[in-house]
Design a protein around this motif. Structure first.
Motif, short mmCIF file in Angstrom:
data_model
loop_
_atom_site.label_atom_id
_atom_site.label_comp_id
_atom_site.label_asym_id
_atom_site.label_seq_id
_atom_site.Cartn_x
_atom_site.Cartn_y
_atom_site.Cartn_z
N ILE A 1 -27.08 13.49 35.36
CA ILE A 1 -27.81 13.64 33.92
C ILE A 1 -27.38 12.78 32.95
CG2 ILE A 1 -28.28 15.34 32.24
CD1 ILE A 1 -27.47 17.51 34.21
N GLY A 2 -28.47 12.45 32.23
CA GLY A 2 -28.09 11.32 31.18
C GLY A 2 -28.07 9.77 31.83
N PRO A 3 -28.55 9.09 30.64
CA PRO A 3 -28.60 7.65 30.99
C PRO A 3 -27.20 7.18 30.90
CG PRO A 3 -29.77 8.01 28.85
CD PRO A 3 -29.52 9.31 29.60
N ARG A 4 -27.00 6.17 31.85
CA ARG A 4 -25.72 5.71 32.07
C ARG A 4 -25.24 4.71 30.84
NH1 ARG A 4 -23.83 4.06 38.25
NH2 ARG A 4 -23.23 6.12 38.63
N CYS A 5 -26.21 3.94 30.37
CA CYS A 5 -26.08 3.12 29.10
C CYS A 5 -27.13 2.77 28.37
CB CYS A 5 -25.39 1.57 29.61
SG CYS A 5 -26.36 0.91 30.78
N ALA A 6 -27.06 2.02 27.17
CA ALA A 6 -28.08 1.84 26.32
C ALA A 6 -28.11 0.45 25.88
CB ALA A 6 -28.20 2.82 25.37
N ILE A 7 -29.07 0.05 25.42
CA ILE A 7 -29.33 -1.35 24.59
C ILE A 7 -29.75 -1.06 23.31
CG2 ILE A 7 -30.24 -3.69 24.53
CD1 ILE A 7 -29.97 -3.82 27.54
N VAL A 8 -29.26 -1.41 22.13
CA VAL A 8 -30.13 -1.14 20.86
C VAL A 8 -30.46 -2.49 20.26
CG1 VAL A 8 -28.80 0.93 20.61
CG2 VAL A 8 -27.89 -1.35 19.48
#
Lengths: 112, 902
Positions: B655-662
């Motif tokens: 569940i939930g994304p493993r990482c993010a880019i902002v």
């Protein structure tokens, strides 16, 4: 020296034209001559007012016109009564008779 | 009628009359000479008796009637005199044509959107049934006035008030009819729809109550007439053909009557399908919509004759209350609080007359359209009338001597007034005809600028009979309005005065007209400045660009869920297509995103950020999910950290994304002064949100919703177990258009039933995203140009008037030794004063409007000195040219001529 004559009462010219044409079709000059005969004895008709009256009656659909050879061999515009015109003549004669009858009655009463 | 006819054959009538009278005359002369009168005398007598000229005139009166004859002669005279002054005629016609064309075009839109009743039987008895009260049970699908299906069924039993009840919803479905599948707008309707509206088939049959008797009962399609013509070439054997709706085969059973385009002006359906088929129509729902309270349809009912909407509304209450009580006991009824339950039970039904059907488009457009209509009506129409009246007054003063002479010769005032009225009516009607010719292109332009994509389908630039009537009425009114003042003016003048009048006196109305021209100048300057500002906004946005390189960049979108894919299958399809597209020789690189960029929409929510403390974003953050290589494909710079890679994709079950880019804006607003890499964030601002996706990269800012967008953005990795991302971005080698066929082929090979929603170059997408800006620039530009033109014509009219009035004065000045240049200056000074006053009036208005338009502008303020100066310069230059023509005439006055005018 013309003898004193009545001017033609307003509105009676149409009736006279219808009456003349009820006997036989005629061209303008023929009607004028016929009116002339009447007017010489009794009433005065202005020849100029004849044509507007003819065109008015034609527009109302009481007269029909066509070009035919006349008695002198030239083309002339002959007018004749339509059925509607014949009905109109009867109506006008009737109302004229009633009007003159009523006027006569009044006169007779006055003279009694 | 006969009389009017007589006018056209008056030639032959005249010839007949001449022959007739000639015959009479000849016979009379012959008779008189036969009676011994000499011929010359006979001719004279005959002519006097007949009074030929008078007879002809009287007979003509018989033919035409006095009034008509005069009027027709007036018209003929008008035509001649107007042709003699071509510049006056041209300016007047131009004014009128512009004014009437603009009003007519806008009226047609008002008519189509707001006023036009549905082309059905007795539209006056249709009412919209709407829910009034707490809308608690469930959210709806779609837009306005939504009702659940069961209530429609039950309303049909209320025969005391209703002759019939129908329900309908607009849907978008994928249609396959021999060719590529594509998304089409349709209407899903109850079996009562066509019978209640009283719309029949043009071919075959329409949907009948039996088709809607039970779920799945009627796999039938009824095409709209227009769609049948456009897509099937009006094929006579259309009934019985099989088509695919989504993945479900259905049969075309008929074509609806021509001219019927559904009950919503804003959503023109290509075809209709019965509500029994909702499960096959891909409403993106697994619910049993026919038996639950989800609101997804609009209900229209036809009142019994003699029953008013208010009566029916009151009469339904005794039935509706128990219905509510009953529904609250049903198994599907949600668990709610006591308070909510009370609100629910207090709900009622409202009935509103709906002769024009149901239309959110009307709701959203009616106010701006009325405004636009009022604006054009008052501003353009009014200005055009004032101009024409002004020109007429000017011309009237030039013709004063002619009119005075006619009056002196015995023409009645009413006769002359009528002549002037004939002039203006003639001009107005000609102007009207020109205006009608101008209207369709104006309408096409307007429709193109209307904000909704829908509007383009729903509105037509066609001239209806109503519209012709309106335009003629408008021009007739314009003629009367602009002709009445000069006509009255002509009637009022005293003969002796106007014959004596030489000029210098009688400046009546000039001051008023100067004031009007000043206002016109001010108004057109405001519009010009507006146009310039919007133009600069447009060019500014185009110059700024979306933050990435759009050249050789293509995008296309698919919606596999709507074609019956499961989420997992859809995700596999997107991944497969992404790999295959990248393998094409014409493709340099390719990536996919869950949501499309530059379409006005975004996936927005709050964000929760965990640094040393927990922060919730103070405004919406825009989210998206993208595949590895997305930023490189678009050419968006990676400022820190790394791009996503294949290992970032979350396996099923996690569940939930493993990482993010902002993006940079996000860092600047929430993480200023600290290292963003490694900070954990999550989507949502609720207290139970767990920020557990670490930031692995920072990218440069790019536009998301539109070009103005400078929002904070967060990107998650695409290709997770339930992901359905479906917009592809492809960088190609060479011309983008050449790569399209091979990509299309790829998608078709994978699933021939899956439609491609759109296929565009990003350049095109950028252009589309600027529609509103373009609309504002074009509308204010065209309004500004029109108003400028009209005010220039007005200025010209006033100046001509003034010059005519002052001809004598100028002549005397010249005779006394004034130079021509000074005469020129004398007149231009007058014009310059009006222009300056207009500009002085406009500038504070622009400053006041600053706040109002600032949100629409980009990179420029409303009081931008360069823009204001440029607009004022354009206006002043145009105005001086318009004033120069009469001034030139004044300076060329020959003193002797001017004095001889006495």
């Amino acid at each position: 020296m013309p003898s004193p004559r009545f001017p033609i009462p307003q509105g009676t010219l149409d009736m006279l034209i219808l009456q003349i044409l009820s006997l036989e079709p005629a061209h303008g000059y023929g009607i004028a001559q016929r009116l002339e005969q009447i007017s010489r004895s009794v009433v005065q008709v202005n020849q100029g007012s004849l044509y507007p009256a003819l065109h008015r009656l034609q527009q109302k659909g009481w007269l029909r016109a066509e070009w035919k050879k006349s008695e002198i061999g030239r083309d002339a515009k002959f007018y004749c009564l339509t059925p509607a015109g014949r009905k109109q003549l009867a109506v006008e004669k009737d109302s004229w008779a009633r009007l003159s009858g009523a006027v006569n009655l009044i006169f007779e009463e006055g003279s009694r | 009628m006969i009389r009017l006819f007589n006018w056209f054959r008056r030639g032959s009538l005249e010839r007949g009359l001449n022959r007739e009278i000639q015959y009479h005359f000849d016979r009379r002369v012959a008779d008189l000479t036969a009676a011994g009168i000499p011929e010359p005398e006979a001719r004279r007598r005959a002519a006097v008796e007949l009074s030929l000229t008078q007879v002809r005139e009287e007979v003509r009166d018989v033919w035409l009637g006095r009034w008509l004859r005069d009027f027709l002669y007036d018209l003929r005279f008008s035509v001649r005199s107007l042709l003699r002054s071509p510049s006056f005629t041209a300016t007047t016609l131009l004014s009128l044509a512009l004014g009437i064309g603009a009003i007519t075009a806008i009226y047609s839109l008002v008519d189509q959107v707001i006023l036009h009743a549905l082309p059905v039987r007795e539209p006056g008895r249709l009412v919209l049934v709407d829910w009034n009260g707490d809308d608690l049970i469930t959210g709806g699908i779609g837009s306005f006035n939504l009702m659940p299906y069961p209530i429609c069924r039950e309303l049909q039993q209320q025969t005391r008030f209703f002759e019939g009840v129908l329900c309908r919803a607009e849907i978008e479905v994928n249609l396959t009819a021999g060719g590529d599948p594509r998304p089409v707008a349709a209407e899903i309707v109850s079996g009562s729809y066509f019978p209640v509206l009283g719309v029949g088939p043009a071919l075959g049959r329409v949907i009948e109550p039996e088709d809607d008797a039970a779920p799945g009962a009627g796999p039938v399609v009824v095409l709209s007439y227009d769609f049948w013509q456009a897509q099937f070439g009006g094929a006579a054997d259309i009934a019985g053909r099989k088509v695919l709706i989504g993945n479900h085969p259905m049969t075309v059973v008929g074509v609806a009557a021509a001219g019927f385009r559904g009950v919503d002006v804003g959503a023109v359906p290509a075809f209709w399908i019965p509500t029994s088929m909702y499960a096959d129509a891909n409403l993106d729902t697994d619910e049993d919509l026919l038996n639950n309270p989800t609101r997804w349809l609009q209900i229209l009912a036809r009142l019994r004759p003699g029953v008013s909407a208010a009566q029916a509304q009151a009469g339904l209450l005794p039935w509706f209350r128990p219905w509510l009580e009953d529904s609250a006991r049903r198994p599907w009824f949600p668990v709610i609080t006591v308070e909510k339950r009370r609100l629910y039970l207090a709900s009622s039904l409202i009935l509103t007359p709906a002769p024009q059907g149901h239309s959110p488009l009307r709701r959203s457009l009616s106010q701006p359209l009325w405004l636009l209509f009022a604006a054009t009506g008052v501003l353009l129409g009014g200005l055009a009338c004032l101009n024409v009246a002004g020109l007429f007054l000017a011309r009237g003063s030039a013709r004063a001597r002619e009119l005075a002479t006619r009056l002196a010769l015995g023409a009645s005032r009413s006769r002359i007034g009528r002549q002037l009225l004939a002039d203006s009516l003639l001009l107005a009607l000609t102007g009207g005809v020109l205006g009608i010719a101008l209207a369709p292109p104006a309408m096409r332009a307007l429709i193109a600028f209307l904000p909704h994509d829908l509007a383009a389908n729903a509105l037509r630039p066609s001239i209806s009979l109503d519209l012709l009537g309106f335009a003629l009425l408008a021009s007739f009114a314009a003629g009367l309005l602009s002709g009445i003042a000069p006509a009255l003016h002509a009637g009022r003048d005293n003969v002796v005065n106007s014959l004596r009048e030489r000029g210098g006196t009688g400046f009546g109305g000039v001051r008023l007209r100067k004031a009007i021209v000043t206002l016109q100048v001010a108004f057109s300057l405001i519009l010009l400045i507006g146009a310039a500002l919007f133009l600069r906004t447009l060019t500014g946005l185009l110059a700024k660009g979306p933050g990435f390189d759009t050249s050789s960049l293509l995008s296309f979108a698919i919606a596999p869920l709507e074609n019956g894919y499961s989420r997992a299958d859809a995700s596999r399809l997107v991944r497969r297509l992404d790999e295959q597209v990248r393998a094409l020789p014409a493709v340099r690189s390719s990536a996919a995103a869950r949501f499309a960029f530059l379409t006005g929409g975004a996936w927005s929510n709050n964000a929760t950020i965990q640094t040393d403390r927990r922060i919730v974003s103070d405004r919406s953050v825009n989210f998206n999910a993208v595949s590895p290589g997305f930023f490189a494909t678009l050419g968006v710079r990676l400022l820190a950290g790394r791009d996503f890679d294949q290992s970032d994709s979350r396996p099923a079950g996690e569940i939930g994304p493993r990482c993010a880019i902002v993006n940079q804006a996000f860092v600047k607003r929430y993480l200023a002064g600290r290292d963003p890499l490694g900070v954990r964030i999550a989507r949502g601002g609720h207290t139970d949100v767990k920020p557990d996706s670490p930031i692995v990269g920072v990218v440069a800012d790019m536009s998301y919703r539109g070009l103005r967008d400078d929002s904070e953005q967060v990107f998650f990795p695409l290709f997770e177990s339930d992901d359905t991302g479906a917009t592809f971005y492809i960088k190609v080698r060479g011309a983008p258009e050449q790569a399209i066929p091979s990509i299309r082929r790829l998608v078709r090979q994978d699933d021939p039933r899956l439609p491609i929603l759109w296929f565009r170059t990003l350049d095109d997408q950028v252009n589309r995203s600027l529609n509103t800006e373009r609309m504002l620039a074009a509308l204010s530009g065209s309004f500004g140009a029109l108003a400028l033109l009209l005010s220039l014509v007005g200025l010209y009219g006033v100046m001509s008037f003034v010059v005519t009035r002052r001809t004598r004065e100028i002549g005397i000045r010249l005779a006394l030794g004034a130079t021509r240049a000074s005469a020129l200056r004398l007149v231009l000074r007058d014009a310059a004063a009006m222009i300056a006053a207009g500009v002085a009036l406009a500038l504070p208005c622009v400053a006041a409007l600053d706040k109002l338009v600032q949100s629409q502008l980009f990179g420029v303020t409303a009081t931008d000195p360069a823009t204001v100066a440029a607009a004022a310069l354009v206006l002043a230059a145009g105005a001086l040219v318009a004033a120069f023509i009469p001034a030139w005439r004044a300076s060329n006055v020959s003193p002797t001529d001017a004095l001889r005018l006495e």
